[in-house]
Design an enzyme around this catalytic site. Structure first.
Site, PDB file in Angstrom:
ATOM      1  N   ARG A 175       0.825  -1.210   0.000  1.00  0.00           N
ATOM      2  CA  ARG A 175       0.000   0.000   0.000  1.00  0.00           C
ATOM      3  C   ARG A 175       0.865   1.269   0.000  1.00  0.00           C
ATOM      4  NH1 ARG A 175      -2.024  -1.005   6.196  1.00  0.00           N
ATOM      5  NH2 ARG A 175      -0.832   0.685   7.164  1.00  0.00           N
ATOM      6  N   HIS A 193       9.616  -9.472  -0.234  1.00  0.00           N
ATOM      7  CA  HIS A 193      10.806  -9.355  -1.086  1.00  0.00           C
ATOM      8  C   HIS A 193      11.243  -7.895  -1.245  1.00  0.00           C
ATOM      9  CE1 HIS A 193       9.519 -13.429  -2.987  1.00  0.00           C
ATOM     10  NE2 HIS A 193       9.985 -13.552  -1.768  1.00  0.00           N
ATOM     11  N   ALA A 223      -0.026 -11.074 -10.044  1.00  0.00           N
ATOM     12  CA  ALA A 223       1.324 -11.553  -9.736  1.00  0.00           C
ATOM     13  C   ALA A 223       1.912 -10.763  -8.566  1.00  0.00           C
ATOM     14  CB  ALA A 223       2.216 -11.434 -10.972  1.00  0.00           C
ATOM     15  N   GLU A 234       7.969 -11.008 -11.157  1.00  0.00           N
ATOM     16  CA  GLU A 234       6.530 -11.085 -11.430  1.00  0.00           C
ATOM     17  C   GLU A 234       6.238 -10.781 -12.900  1.00  0.00           C
ATOM     18  OE1 GLU A 234       7.870  -9.932  -8.693  1.00  0.00           O
ATOM     19  OE2 GLU A 234       6.830 -10.948  -7.058  1.00  0.00           O
ATOM     20  N   GLU A 283      -7.996  -2.635   6.440  1.00  0.00           N
ATOM     21  CA  GLU A 283      -7.426  -3.749   5.669  1.00  0.00           C
ATOM     22  C   GLU A 283      -8.445  -4.856   5.406  1.00  0.00           C
ATOM     23  OE1 GLU A 283      -4.991  -4.381   3.908  1.00  0.00           O
ATOM     24  OE2 GLU A 283      -3.261  -3.157   4.466  1.00  0.00           O
TER      25      GLU A 283
END
Ligand SMILES: Cc1cc2nc3c(=O)[nH]c(=O)nc-3n(C[C@H](O)[C@H](O)[C@H](O)COP(=O)(O)O)c2cc1C
Length: 356
Positions: A175, A193, A223, A234, A283
Site C-alpha cells: 500500500r 521481497h 502476480a 513477477e 485492511e
C-alpha cells in the site's frame, strides 16, 4: 449483466489482452463491469465498492467523471475479484464454480514457463512525463475508509525494485499513502521481497530506487499481490500466463523497467532512515491494521502517465469479501498441490479466505 457468453466469444478471451484498457473492454462485453459517474474520491468510491460487492454477482466498477478531476481521469475497482473475471483474464474456460478456476490454475502451472519482458524505447506510458511540479494528487487517489490515515494512491499497485546483488526485478503490491505532492509512504511488511531488497540498499547506505505503477494489466496485479518465489520476477511469471512477454521501458532516472502500457508510474527513491507517519488503513481483515507508524517514504522525482489515465483500486472491505478471488486462488492451488504431495487422497477442493 452477467449474461452467459457464447463459446466463440470466450475463445477470443483466451488470447492475451494487451493492457488494462483492453481488459476493461472485455470485462464490459462479458457483463462484468459497471460504470459509475460522479463518485467522489473522499469515501464515496470506497463505500460504493463495498455496496456493489454485497449484490449478487458483483461486477468490477469503472469510476468516471470524478469530481475535481479532468473528465478522462478514471479509476477501476475489483478487476480481478470474481471467478469469472479471473477466468477471463487468465484465459481459462467459463467457470461454473470458483473451484473450477483453482483447478484450471493448477493445470496451467504444470506447463507454465516464465517469459522475460522485452525492453522497448517507447509506449503509451510516456504520453505525459513530469520532471518538475510533481503532484501525485493530480490522480484521484481515494480516501477509502473514514479512519484511513490518508489518501492511498497505491492499493492495486506494483512496486518495482531491482535486487542490487542478484540484479533481478521484484514487483510487489504494497500500500502507498500520499504524504505530500512529491512524497508517498510505503508499508512493506517484514519478510516481503521488496523489504529485503530495500534493506540491501540501505545496508550500503544507498537510497533504494523504486517505481510504483498505479494502473496496469490486471495479471500484473495478480502476480504482484501473490507470493511468487524470491528471484523470479513477477513480470516473467505473469507473462507465462499471457503467453507473450510484457513490453517494458527503462525509467529515466534509475533504469527500472516500467510496463510500456501502464496507466500511471511514479519514479523515485527511498532514502535510508527517512520516514513519515503512515496508516492506519482499513485492511482486508475488516480492521484498521497497523495503527499509525513511521514508514519509509518515496521521494517522487518523475511521473509518467497515459492520456486519460485509469487508476487501479483494490478496496479492502469487511470480510467475507470478493478479495478472496485475487488473493487466494493461486494460494489455494499451491496448497492443494502440497496436500496431495503429502499423500492425502480424495481432496474435493481447497479454498483460502482473504485473511490468509
Ligand atoms: C490488494 C493487496 C494489497 C496488499 N497490501 C500489502 C501491503 O500494504 N504491504 C505488504 O507488505 N503486503 C501487501 N500485500 C501482500 C503482498 O502483496 C504479497 O504478500 C506479495 O507476495 C508481496 O510481494 P513479494 O513476495 O514480492 O514481497 C497486499 C496484497 C494484495 C493483493
Amino acid at each position: 449483466m452477467n449474461k452467459p457468453l457464447a463459446a466463440n466469444l470466450w475463445n477470443e478471451y483466451t488470447r492475451p489482452h494487451a493492457d488494462l484498457r483492453e481488459a476493461i473492454e472485455r470485462l464490459e462485453r462479458a457483463g462484468e463491469l459497471r460504470r459509475i459517474r460522479g463518485a467522489d474520491w473522499k469515501l464515496e468510491m470506497g463505500t460504493l465498492a463495498e455496496i456493489v460487492y454485497r449484490e449478487d454477482s458483483p461486477p468490477a466498477i469503472l469510476f468516471e467523471d470524478i469530481p475535481g478531476y479532468p473528465k478522462g481521469f478514471r479509476a477501476i475497482s475489483g478487476a480481478t475479484n470474481s471467478a469469472k473475471r479471473l477466468a477471463l483474464l487468465l484465459g481459462f474456460p467459463v467457470p461454473s464454480h470458483p473451484l473450477d478456476v483453482v483447478r484450471a490454475y493448477r493445470d496451467r502451472m504444470k506447463t507454465h514457463k516464465p517469459i522475460p519482458p522485452r525492453v522497448v524505447k517507447d509506449g503509451p506510458v510516456l504520453e505525459n512525463v513530469f520532471k518538475s511540479n510533481i503532484d501525485v494528487l493530480k490522480f484521484p487517489a481515494p480516501l477509502l475508509h473514514e479512519h484511513d490515515g490518508g489518501r492511498y494512491i497505491g492499493t492495486d499497485d506494483l512496486v518495482i525494485m531491482r535486487d542490487p546483488e542478484q540484479n533481478w526485478v521484484n514487483c510487489g503490491t504494497y500500500r502507498a499513502m500520499v504524504q505530500g505532492p512529491d512524497r508517498v509512504g510505503l508499508w512493506i511488511s517484514p519478510g516481503k521481497h521488496g523489504r529485503q531488497i530495500r534493506e540491501k540498499y540501505w545496508k550500503r547506505g544507498k537510497p533504494c530506487p523504486v517505481l510504483i505503477s498505479c494502473g496496469h494489466d490486471p495479471l500484473l496485479f495478480l502476480a504482484g499481490g501473490n507470493e511468487i518465489r524470491f528471484g523470479l520476477s513477477e513480470y516473467d511469471y505473469a507473462a507465462g500466463h499471457r503467453g507473450v512477454p510484457y513490453e517494458v521501458i527503462e525509467s529515466e532516472l534509475y533504469g527500472l523497467p516500467m510496463p510500456a502500457h501502464a496507466e500511471i508510474v511514479l519514479e523515485g527513491a527511498m532514502h535510508p532512515g527517512e520516514t513519515a507517519p503512515e496508516g492506519p488503513f482499513g485492511e482486508f481483515t475488516g480492521y484498521y491494521a497497523g495503527g499509525r507508524t513511521p514508514q519509509p517514504v518515496v521521494r517522487v522525482e518523475r511521473i509518467y502517465h497515459r492520456n486519460d489515465p485509469i487508476l487501479g483500486l483494490a478496496c479492502p472491505m469487511v470480510p467475507p469479501s470478493d478479495f478472496s478471488y485475487s488473493k487466494c486462488v493461486m494460494k489455494a492451488g499451491m496448497i492443494w498441490d502440497e496436500v496431495e504431495r503429502a499423500g492425502l487422497s480424495g481432496v474435493r477442493g481447497v479454498w483460502v479466505h482473504e485473511h490468509g
